[in-house]
Design a protein around this motif. Structure first.
Motif, PDB file in Angstrom:
ATOM      1  N   ARG A   2      -2.031 -17.155   6.777  1.00 13.78           N
ATOM      2  CA  ARG A   2      -3.348 -16.803   7.294  1.00 13.78           C
ATOM      3  C   ARG A   2      -3.363 -15.327   7.640  1.00 13.78           C
ATOM      4  NH1 ARG A   2      -3.226 -21.567  11.550  1.00 13.78           N
ATOM      5  NH2 ARG A   2      -1.052 -21.051  11.355  1.00 13.78           N
ATOM      6  N   SER A   3      -4.543 -14.752   7.735  1.00 19.54           N
ATOM      7  CA  SER A   3      -4.635 -13.303   7.877  1.00 19.54           C
ATOM      8  C   SER A   3      -4.584 -12.841   9.328  1.00 19.54           C
ATOM      9  CB  SER A   3      -5.932 -12.808   7.233  1.00 19.54           C
ATOM     10  OG  SER A   3      -7.029 -13.153   8.054  1.00 19.54           O
ATOM     11  N   LEU A   4      -4.361 -11.545   9.472  1.00 15.72           N
ATOM     12  CA  LEU A   4      -4.395 -10.940  10.802  1.00 15.72           C
ATOM     13  C   LEU A   4      -5.806 -10.979  11.374  1.00 15.72           C
ATOM     14  CD1 LEU A   4      -2.004  -7.885  10.360  1.00 15.72           C
ATOM     15  CD2 LEU A   4      -1.541 -10.082  11.436  1.00 15.72           C
ATOM     16  N   ASP A   5      -6.806 -11.023  10.493  1.00 19.85           N
ATOM     17  CA  ASP A   5      -8.185 -11.174  10.970  1.00 19.85           C
ATOM     18  C   ASP A   5      -8.348 -12.504  11.694  1.00 19.85           C
ATOM     19  OD1 ASP A   5      -8.997  -8.733   9.962  1.00 19.85           O
ATOM     20  OD2 ASP A   5      -9.785  -9.580   8.102  1.00 19.85           O
ATOM     21  N   ASP A   6      -7.708 -13.547  11.160  1.00 19.73           N
ATOM     22  CA  ASP A   6      -7.749 -14.858  11.824  1.00 19.73           C
ATOM     23  C   ASP A   6      -7.144 -14.765  13.219  1.00 19.73           C
ATOM     24  OD1 ASP A   6      -8.858 -16.004   9.547  1.00 19.73           O
ATOM     25  OD2 ASP A   6      -6.926 -16.706   8.791  1.00 19.73           O
ATOM     26  N   LEU A  41       0.344 -18.737  14.450  1.00 13.75           N
ATOM     27  CA  LEU A  41       0.108 -17.544  13.629  1.00 13.75           C
ATOM     28  C   LEU A  41       1.079 -16.427  13.978  1.00 13.75           C
ATOM     29  CD1 LEU A  41      -3.750 -17.082  13.209  1.00 13.75           C
ATOM     30  CD2 LEU A  41      -2.024 -17.036  11.435  1.00 13.75           C
ATOM     31  N   LYS A  45       3.632 -14.668  11.399  1.00 17.58           N
ATOM     32  CA  LYS A  45       3.663 -13.217  11.226  1.00 17.58           C
ATOM     33  C   LYS A  45       5.063 -12.675  11.462  1.00 17.58           C
ATOM     34  CE  LYS A  45       1.625  -8.899  12.895  1.00 17.58           C
ATOM     35  NZ  LYS A  45       2.900  -8.211  12.807  1.00 17.58           N
ATOM     36  N   HIS A  48       7.216 -13.554   8.501  1.00 16.25           N
ATOM     37  CA  HIS A  48       6.820 -12.742   7.349  1.00 16.25           C
ATOM     38  C   HIS A  48       7.350 -11.321   7.505  1.00 16.25           C
ATOM     39  CE1 HIS A  48       4.022 -10.351   4.817  1.00 16.25           C
ATOM     40  NE2 HIS A  48       4.197 -11.354   3.996  1.00 16.25           N
TER      41      HIS A  48
END
Length: 68
Positions: A2-6, A41, A45, A48
């Motif tokens: 999922r993105s950092l925007d999420d 999340l 991160k 990752h």
């Protein structure tokens, strides 16, 4: 992943929910769920980022080995 925007959105939701919980504790389950999502999340991160560091180190080591 999922993105950092999420993650940024979840931080905003969490902060708003915290205000709601203070005034009405019936929002507590939703607040806790968002907290769990944030933790998940953040773990993704971190994993990752760690993988990227290892990949970068491998590339550097490979270049060094090629020079020897």
């Amino acid at each position: 992943m999922r993105s950092l925007d999420d993650l940024a959105k979840l931080y905003i939701y969490r902060d708003k929910l915290a205000e709601l919980v203070i005034h009405n504790e019936s929002f507590s389950p939703v607040f806790l769920r968002v907290e769990q999502e944030i933790a998940s999340l953040e773990e993704e991160k971190a994993a990752h980022d760690a993988q990227n560091v290892v990949a970068r180190a491998r590339a550097i080591a490979s270049r060094q080995k090629a020079m020897v």
